[in-house]
Design a protein around this motif. Structure first.
Motif, PDB file in Angstrom:
ATOM      1  N   GLY A  47      71.472  -3.295  64.780  1.00  0.00           N
ATOM      2  CA  GLY A  47      71.188  -2.225  65.729  1.00  0.00           C
ATOM      3  C   GLY A  47      69.707  -1.923  65.803  1.00  0.00           C
ATOM      4  O   GLY A  47      68.969  -2.145  64.852  1.00  0.00           O
ATOM      5  N   PHE A  54      76.362  -3.392  63.090  1.00  0.00           N
ATOM      6  CA  PHE A  54      77.623  -2.959  63.675  1.00  0.00           C
ATOM      7  C   PHE A  54      78.351  -4.152  64.265  1.00  0.00           C
ATOM      8  O   PHE A  54      77.755  -5.190  64.524  1.00  0.00           O
ATOM      9  N   SER A 101      80.770  -5.391  73.688  1.00  0.00           N
ATOM     10  CA  SER A 101      80.961  -3.953  73.504  1.00  0.00           C
ATOM     11  C   SER A 101      81.097  -3.673  72.009  1.00  0.00           C
ATOM     12  O   SER A 101      81.290  -4.583  71.206  1.00  0.00           O
ATOM     13  N   TYR A 102      80.973  -2.402  71.657  1.00  0.00           N
ATOM     14  CA  TYR A 102      81.177  -1.996  70.265  1.00  0.00           C
ATOM     15  C   TYR A 102      81.825  -0.625  70.257  1.00  0.00           C
ATOM     16  O   TYR A 102      81.855   0.081  71.274  1.00  0.00           O
ATOM     17  N   ASP A 104      81.677   3.154  69.030  1.00  0.00           N
ATOM     18  CA  ASP A 104      80.703   4.108  68.500  1.00  0.00           C
ATOM     19  C   ASP A 104      81.350   4.956  67.408  1.00  0.00           C
ATOM     20  O   ASP A 104      82.495   4.713  67.005  1.00  0.00           O
ATOM     21  N   ASP A 105      80.629   5.947  66.924  1.00  0.00           N
ATOM     22  CA  ASP A 105      81.124   6.790  65.829  1.00  0.00           C
ATOM     23  C   ASP A 105      82.387   7.552  66.201  1.00  0.00           C
ATOM     24  O   ASP A 105      83.155   7.959  65.338  1.00  0.00           O
ATOM     25  N   ASN A 106      82.617   7.759  67.507  1.00  0.00           N
ATOM     26  CA  ASN A 106      83.824   8.453  67.979  1.00  0.00           C
ATOM     27  C   ASN A 106      84.923   7.474  68.376  1.00  0.00           C
ATOM     28  O   ASN A 106      85.882   7.850  69.032  1.00  0.00           O
ATOM     29  N   VAL A 110      81.805   1.041  73.798  1.00  0.00           N
ATOM     30  CA  VAL A 110      80.523   1.149  74.481  1.00  0.00           C
ATOM     31  C   VAL A 110      80.096  -0.257  74.908  1.00  0.00           C
ATOM     32  O   VAL A 110      79.930  -1.134  74.062  1.00  0.00           O
TER      33      VAL A 110
END
Length: 160
Positions: A47, A54, A101-102, A104-106, A110
């Motif tokens: 990142g 990630f 895509s990845y 996210d923390d939620n 993304v």
């Protein structure tokens, strides 16, 4: 038969070229390529913010050139109508689109900017040549990996 060669814009260079022994025809190869549509894998990336690693998801989309400048998607559902326009040997161009895509923390997906590769598939007298050009995008995936993925699918014979 329709011409299936992409009118390459100036400056599109070959980033990777490999030859393989291949004992079938272009129609079968095209079925294998169409079967790659929708497949995905995961890989780790560095990142830019906070420099943490990630997991990125990479999903494959495959298209075939239609009139020298346009591409149409191919997959297991629509491949049969395309096969009648393909000679057993010769050259065809396809475009491999990789969507990244990845989470996210939620745990929301993304998207990243996608990569696109033009692949010249040339089959003559049992010799398959893949010429791969990075067409657009950030280049998260090396052109060599595109060839490896295609060859792995040929070895598996996965048409669906």
């Amino acid at each position: 038969m329709r011409k299936r060669i992409y009118h390459r814009p100036p400056g599109l260079e070959t980033h990777f070229e490999q030859q393989y022994r291949y004992y079938s025809d272009l129609q079968y190869l095209l079925k294998i390529l169409a079967g790659m549509t929708g497949k995905f894998g995961m890989f780790e990336s560095q990142g830019t913010h906070e420099q943490k690693n990630f997991q990125l998801k990479r999903e494959i989309g495959v298209e075939i050139v239609t009139n020298g400048v346009d591409f149409e998607p191919i997959n297991n559902k629509n491949i049969n109508r395309t096969l009648s326009t393909i000679e057993p040997e010769g050259a065809i161009d396809i475009r491999i689109n990789l969507s990244y895509s990845y989470l996210d923390d939620n745990y929301s997906r993304v998207p990243f900017r996608n990569d696109s590769y033009i692949v010249r598939v040339d089959l003559r007298d049992g010799l398959l040549t893949l010429k791969i050009s990075h067409h657009e995008g950030p280049g998260y995936t090396e052109a060599r990996r595109i060839a490896d993925t295609i060859f792995d699918e040929i070895r598996r014979g996965s048409c669906g």
